[in-house]
Design a protein around this motif. Structure first.
Motif, PDB file in Angstrom:
ATOM      1  N   ALA A 116      63.666  42.914  19.452  1.00  0.00           N
ATOM      2  CA  ALA A 116      65.007  43.482  19.228  1.00  0.00           C
ATOM      3  C   ALA A 116      65.265  44.621  20.219  1.00  0.00           C
ATOM      4  O   ALA A 116      66.369  44.752  20.774  1.00  0.00           O
TER       5      ALA A 116
ATOM      6  N   GLY B 126      63.522  39.466  25.141  1.00  0.00           N
ATOM      7  CA  GLY B 126      63.834  39.608  23.720  1.00  0.00           C
ATOM      8  C   GLY B 126      63.998  38.261  23.035  1.00  0.00           C
ATOM      9  O   GLY B 126      63.505  38.056  21.919  1.00  0.00           O
TER      10      GLY B 126
ATOM     11  N   VAL C 184      66.770  34.838  18.134  1.00  0.00           N
ATOM     12  CA  VAL C 184      67.144  36.246  17.950  1.00  0.00           C
ATOM     13  C   VAL C 184      66.256  36.811  16.848  1.00  0.00           C
ATOM     14  O   VAL C 184      66.135  36.206  15.784  1.00  0.00           O
ATOM     15  N   PRO C 185      65.584  37.965  17.100  1.00  0.00           N
ATOM     16  CA  PRO C 185      64.681  38.522  16.078  1.00  0.00           C
ATOM     17  C   PRO C 185      65.418  38.857  14.783  1.00  0.00           C
ATOM     18  O   PRO C 185      66.535  39.377  14.814  1.00  0.00           O
TER      19      PRO C 185
ATOM     20  N   SER D 165      58.776  41.480  16.128  1.00  0.00           N
ATOM     21  CA  SER D 165      60.223  41.284  15.962  1.00  0.00           C
ATOM     22  C   SER D 165      61.001  42.530  16.410  1.00  0.00           C
ATOM     23  O   SER D 165      62.036  42.428  17.074  1.00  0.00           O
TER      24      SER D 165
ATOM     25  N   TRP E 196      67.978  47.923  13.549  1.00  0.00           N
ATOM     26  CA  TRP E 196      68.712  47.855  14.837  1.00  0.00           C
ATOM     27  C   TRP E 196      69.249  49.242  15.193  1.00  0.00           C
ATOM     28  O   TRP E 196      69.131  49.693  16.338  1.00  0.00           O
TER      29      TRP E 196
END
Length: 561
Positions: free
Chosen positions: A111, A305, A247-248, A107, A255
């Motif tokens: 990202a 991604g 989306v992870p 994940s 992030w």
């Protein structure tokens, strides 16, 4: 200035790399696509292994990179996918945030790919192609040598059949050296057999898919001799499922932690994409559209991604294969991606018996190929200082955690550029005998000086980095020679910043107070001309004291001086 396309097209339309494509080009693109797939399959599996991912993750990275670049890139030949230059860098960074092989690790990697993609798309959209020049050649060569050592150290345990040690690179080298007596002869033969096969095939012709041939042979050897019973690790079951885009799901703080690493990766991708595009231009009669290719590489990372893989990069060797095999367009890359997809869907079970040592052998070949021995030797003979820059960069990447080493490498490159600018000094000009030409004084070229006239120049942009040196050199010359007229030959001054303008203003003001006439000749740069207006230099220098040549300045001002 950033290289751009001059065809007047809007920057964003999709499939620009396929413009003008004809069905008659399909056979050539099909041949190139088959060869590209044969090269990419083992390489993408090996690169995924290098980053701590499953083999199919590498395949999805290749598909994402190929599709993203075909949609948004400009270069007709460039191959985008999993890449062994950036993988050790982000694997080192990700390992600090999650354990390799866990869902969280995947994940975070996805990202990171999204962040890198966003940065590349922004760089392309805002035409920031100049960022690709942040790394000088010596730093780039040292950077690749350091990455090569990382790859070799990470792959030697699987080739030697030893457990993979943890810790810093230098400590891992020591551990591997101490364990050499426990080498598994079967993995050793497979690993170095693959390395030898790929090397020989490459020497004969880059078109021969040596890695695929070696991988198939190694797999058949493992199956026939039941080597998995003799401690030869194999890849094992490969999932034939294609992930759905998503989306992870990671926390906001993760992030944020990924942003510096994403920036480092984005800079390296820009550097490699620009180098690849310039090495294999699809339209040699036009400047390469570097910014557009950043968009393509960025779209590739965004797709990677969304499909749960990792950042992708342009590949010079694979791009070279497309060119050498007669590929005409991105159709070759798309066909290769389709072949890889078919392998995932219908041939995943064929990969279960591929020995890990064989992938290690492929990566050893990649590592040895990216060391630019010829360039290292050239730099050593031409500039010992820049050779030390190669050594320092390589050492930083080997000794420090890899992402810190890369950051230091970029810093060294910038410092090298700054240092070169700060070394500029004032130079004197002399007249070439029997002409009106004024030229920098040289010990082996006879020139004429006029005792009461100083013609000087400065061969660098005038900035805060060298403003103090410029001012001190000029004041020293005025004290030493006490001329009646000073002509500043400004042809090399392409830029003047605020600090430098103040220094120049101060020197002109001092000349005015001391009764010395000051003039400027050949102020050719539009940016330097604008700086004269912007920083009020005409308040102390009459506008009619700026001339098109030194000779013209002397004709007009010699009498008044």
């Amino acid at each position: 200035m950033t290289e751009q396309s001059h065809d007047g097209n809007h920057h964003w339309p999709m499939l620009r790399s396929l413009r003008g494509w004809r069905l008659s080009a399909l056979p050539a693109d099909l041949a190139a696509g088959l060869t590209l797939a044969a090269i990419a399959i083992p390489e993408q599996m090996a690169t995924a292994k290098l980053g701590g991912f499953t083999p199919e993750t590498g395949f999805f990275a290749f598909m994402a990179g190929s599709l993203g670049f075909a949609l948004f890139g400009a270069n007709r030949f460039l191959s985008c996918g999993a890449d062994s230059t950036i993988t050790p860098i982000f694997a080192g960074g990700l390992a600090l945030l999650a354990a390799s092989g866990t869902p969280e690790y995947g994940s975070i990697a996805a990202a990171l790919a999204l962040l890198v993609g966003i940065m590349l798309v922004l760089a392309g959209g805002f035409r920031l192609g100049g960022i690709a020049n942040l790394l000088s050649v010596p730093v780039t060569v040292g950077f690749l040598a350091g990455i090569s050592v990382h790859i070799i150290v990470s792959q030697l345990p699987s080739v030697l059949g030893l457990p993979s040690p943890g810790g810093p690179t230098v400590a891992r080298i020591a551990t591997i050296t101490g364990e050499l007596g426990n080498t598994n002869i079967y993995t050793l033969v497979i690993g170095f057999g693959v390395l030898a096969t790929v090397t020989v095939c490459e020497r004969i012709s880059a078109r021969i898919p040596g890695a695929l041939i070696a991988l198939v042979a190694a797999t058949l050897f493992v199956i026939a001799a039941h080597l998995d019973a003799h401690g030869v690790p194999v890849i094992g079951a490969v999932s034939g499922a294609v992930p759905m885009p998503s989306v992870p799901l990671i926390g906001p703080e993760q992030w944020v932690k990924l942003v510096p690493l994403a920036f480092l990766i984005a800079v390296v991708v820009m550097m490699q994409t620009a180098a690849t595009t310039r090495s294999f231009p699809s339209e040699p009669d036009r400047p390469a559209d570097i910014d557009r290719d950043f968009l393509g590489a960025g779209a590739g990372s965004l797709l990677a991604g969304l499909f749960g893989t990792f950042p992708v990069n342009a590949s010079p060797p694979r791009t070279g294969i497309v060119v050498e095999t007669g590929g005409r367009s991105q159709v070759a890359g798309l066909l290769a991606a389709i072949i890889v997809l078919l392998l995932v869907l219908f041939g995943a079970q064929l990969l279960a018996h591929v020995p890990e040592a064989a992938l290690g052998g492929v990566l050893l070949f990649v590592a040895l190929r990216i060391i630019r021995v010829t360039q290292i030797v050239q730099v050593y003979h031409a500039s010992k200082g820049e050779f030390l820059l190669i050594v320092a960069t390589a050492a930083a990447i080997v000794v420090l955690p890899i992402e810190q080493g890369v950051a230091l490498g970029i810093s060294l490159s910038l410092l090298h550029g700054i240092w070169s600018t700060t070394r500029a000094h004032l130079i004197s000009f002399e007249r070439v005998p029997d002409t009106t030409i004024w030229w920098p004084a040289h010990p082996h070229i006879p020139g004429e000086k006029l005792s009461d006239i100083a013609v000087v120049g400065f061969q660098a942009p005038l900035s805060f980095l060298n403003a103090a040196t410029f001012r001190a050199d000029l004041q020293h010359l005025l004290q030493r020679r006490r001329p009646r007229l000073v002509v500043f030959e400004a042809s090399a001054i392409i830029e003047i910043d605020f600090t430098a303008a103040q220094a120049l203003r101060e020197v002109i003001r001092q000349c005015n107070e001391d009764g010395i006439v000051f003039a400027v000749a050949r102020l050719e740069s539009l940016r330097a001309q604008a700086a004269f207006e912007r920083f009020g230099l005409y308040d102390v220098l009459p506008r009619d004291h700026v001339f098109h040549s030194v000779d013209l300045a002397l004709q007009k001002l010699q009498g008044s001086a």
